[in-house]
Design a protein around this motif. Structure first.
Motif, short mmCIF file in Angstrom:
data_model
loop_
_atom_site.label_atom_id
_atom_site.label_comp_id
_atom_site.label_asym_id
_atom_site.label_seq_id
_atom_site.Cartn_x
_atom_site.Cartn_y
_atom_site.Cartn_z
N ASP A 3 0.81 -1.21 0.00
CA ASP A 3 0.00 0.00 0.00
C ASP A 3 0.84 1.26 0.00
O ASP A 3 0.40 2.32 -0.42
N SER A 4 2.12 1.18 0.48
CA SER A 4 2.97 2.36 0.56
C SER A 4 3.56 2.73 -0.81
O SER A 4 4.04 3.83 -0.98
N GLN A 5 3.53 1.82 -1.76
CA GLN A 5 4.04 2.11 -3.09
C GLN A 5 2.93 2.67 -3.97
O GLN A 5 1.79 2.20 -3.90
N PRO A 6 3.26 3.66 -4.79
CA PRO A 6 2.23 4.19 -5.68
C PRO A 6 1.85 3.16 -6.73
O PRO A 6 2.64 2.31 -7.11
N ALA A 7 0.61 3.24 -7.19
CA ALA A 7 0.15 2.37 -8.26
C ALA A 7 0.62 2.96 -9.58
O ALA A 7 0.56 4.16 -9.79
N PHE A 8 1.12 2.10 -10.45
CA PHE A 8 1.60 2.54 -11.75
C PHE A 8 0.83 1.84 -12.86
O PHE A 8 0.32 0.75 -12.67
N ARG A 9 0.83 2.49 -14.03
CA ARG A 9 0.32 1.83 -15.23
C ARG A 9 1.22 2.27 -16.39
O ARG A 9 1.80 3.35 -16.36
N ILE A 10 1.35 1.39 -17.37
CA ILE A 10 2.17 1.70 -18.54
C ILE A 10 1.25 1.77 -19.75
O ILE A 10 0.41 0.89 -19.94
N GLU A 11 1.42 2.83 -20.52
CA GLU A 11 0.60 3.01 -21.71
C GLU A 11 1.41 3.71 -22.79
O GLU A 11 2.46 4.32 -22.50
N PRO A 12 0.95 3.64 -24.03
CA PRO A 12 1.65 4.35 -25.10
C PRO A 12 1.67 5.85 -24.82
O PRO A 12 0.75 6.40 -24.21
N LEU A 13 2.73 6.50 -25.27
CA LEU A 13 2.83 7.94 -25.13
C LEU A 13 1.67 8.60 -25.86
O LEU A 13 1.35 8.24 -26.99
N GLY A 14 1.03 9.54 -25.18
CA GLY A 14 -0.08 10.30 -25.76
C GLY A 14 0.11 11.76 -25.42
O GLY A 14 1.19 12.32 -25.63
N ASP A 15 -0.90 12.35 -24.83
CA ASP A 15 -0.82 13.77 -24.50
C ASP A 15 -0.45 14.01 -23.04
O ASP A 15 -0.76 15.05 -22.48
N GLN A 16 0.26 13.08 -22.42
CA GLN A 16 0.66 13.24 -21.03
C GLN A 16 1.60 14.45 -20.90
O GLN A 16 2.32 14.81 -21.84
N ASP A 17 1.61 15.06 -19.72
CA ASP A 17 2.48 16.20 -19.43
C ASP A 17 3.90 15.68 -19.24
O ASP A 17 4.18 14.94 -18.31
N ARG A 18 4.79 16.07 -20.14
CA ARG A 18 6.17 15.59 -20.11
C ARG A 18 7.14 16.60 -19.51
O ARG A 18 8.31 16.29 -19.30
N ALA A 19 6.68 17.81 -19.23
CA ALA A 19 7.56 18.90 -18.82
C ALA A 19 8.31 18.62 -17.52
O ALA A 19 9.46 19.01 -17.37
N ALA A 20 7.68 17.96 -16.57
CA ALA A 20 8.30 17.76 -15.26
C ALA A 20 9.26 16.57 -15.21
O ALA A 20 10.00 16.42 -14.23
N PHE A 21 9.28 15.75 -16.24
CA PHE A 21 10.12 14.55 -16.21
C PHE A 21 11.60 14.93 -16.20
O PHE A 21 12.06 15.74 -17.00
N SER A 22 12.36 14.30 -15.28
CA SER A 22 13.81 14.50 -15.24
C SER A 22 14.46 13.23 -14.72
O SER A 22 14.25 12.83 -13.57
N CYS A 23 15.28 12.62 -15.58
CA CYS A 23 16.01 11.42 -15.17
C CYS A 23 17.45 11.76 -14.81
O CYS A 23 18.20 10.89 -14.38
N GLY A 24 17.85 13.01 -15.02
CA GLY A 24 19.22 13.42 -14.73
C GLY A 24 20.16 13.28 -15.92
O GLY A 24 21.34 13.59 -15.81
N VAL A 25 19.64 12.81 -17.05
CA VAL A 25 20.44 12.70 -18.28
C VAL A 25 19.74 13.56 -19.32
O VAL A 25 18.70 13.17 -19.86
N GLU A 26 20.30 14.72 -19.59
CA GLU A 26 19.63 15.71 -20.44
C GLU A 26 19.19 15.17 -21.80
O GLU A 26 18.06 15.44 -22.22
N PRO A 27 20.00 14.39 -22.52
CA PRO A 27 19.50 13.89 -23.82
C PRO A 27 18.25 13.02 -23.68
O PRO A 27 17.37 13.07 -24.54
N LEU A 28 18.15 12.24 -22.61
CA LEU A 28 16.95 11.41 -22.41
C LEU A 28 15.75 12.27 -22.02
O LEU A 28 14.63 12.01 -22.45
N ASP A 29 15.98 13.30 -21.19
CA ASP A 29 14.90 14.22 -20.82
C ASP A 29 14.40 14.96 -22.05
O ASP A 29 13.19 15.07 -22.29
N ARG A 30 15.35 15.49 -22.85
CA ARG A 30 15.00 16.25 -24.04
C ARG A 30 14.26 15.38 -25.04
O ARG A 30 13.29 15.81 -25.66
N TYR A 31 14.70 14.12 -25.20
CA TYR A 31 14.03 13.21 -26.12
C TYR A 31 12.55 13.09 -25.76
O TYR A 31 11.68 13.20 -26.63
#
Length: 175
Positions: A3-31
């Motif tokens: 219960d302490s872990q968030p629930a996740f789901r995987i789906e094809p990329l659509g119109d999700q908000d991508r602006a806040a994503f940061s993995c710490g590797v700029e080329p992957l974030d920019r992609y």
């Protein structure tokens, strides 16, 4: 999942908000921010996103087709894997072009969750594929993949592959 872990789901990329994503590797974030949508529309890659219950992107990966030539692997490896002896193997192998996890979710098994989903999709594809191929960005990424049984191509630095028979065993063991 507890219960302490968030629930996740995987789906094809659509119109999700991508602006806040940061993995710490700029080329992957920019992609993800700038290129992934175009690649999906042009069918150059199939991006998938891991979303939290609040629709925040916790990670992503891309799948596409690639070719493995017989010259890419030692003859003994092809023989051991019992792959056909064609100049270009029908490996349309499946390429995991990118795989990244938001730094906020570090240490929560997100990388493994993304990899297992990518392997499952590659295995269940209706298109024949002999292996899954990855290009590791650095030594940490290479260690991550080798922990799951990926093997190095002998003459291509940072390129690894996982035979589909190994994918089947790995997914069976994971349940």
């Amino acid at each position: 999942m507890s219960d302490s872990q968030p629930a996740f789901r995987i789906e094809p990329l659509g119109d999700q908000d991508r602006a806040a994503f940061s993995c710490g590797v700029e080329p992957l974030d920019r992609y993800l921010r700038e290129q992934a949508g175009q690649d999906a529309r042009k069918r150059a890659a199939a991006p998938f996103v891991l979303l939290t219950a609040e629709n925040r992107i916790a990670g992503y990966y891309t799948l596409s087709a690639t070719i493995i030539t017989a010259d890419d692997l030692p003859r003994e490896a092809v023989k051991k894997l019992k792959w056909p002896r064609y100049p270009e193997l029908p490996a349309t192998a499946t390429l995991i072009g990118r795989l990244a996890r938001d730094i906020t979710f570090q240490g929560q098994g997100i990388g493994e969750l993304l990899l297992m989903d990518a392997l499952k999709r590659a295995l269940s594809s209706e298109i024949a594929s002999l292996a899954v191929v990855v290009d590791s960005k650095d030594e940490n990424a290479q260690r991550f993949y080798t922990n799951y049984g990926f093997l190095l191509f002998p003459d291509t630095a940072n390129r690894l592959y996982l035979p589909m028979k190994t994918v089947e065993r790995l997914l069976r063991a994971a349940g």
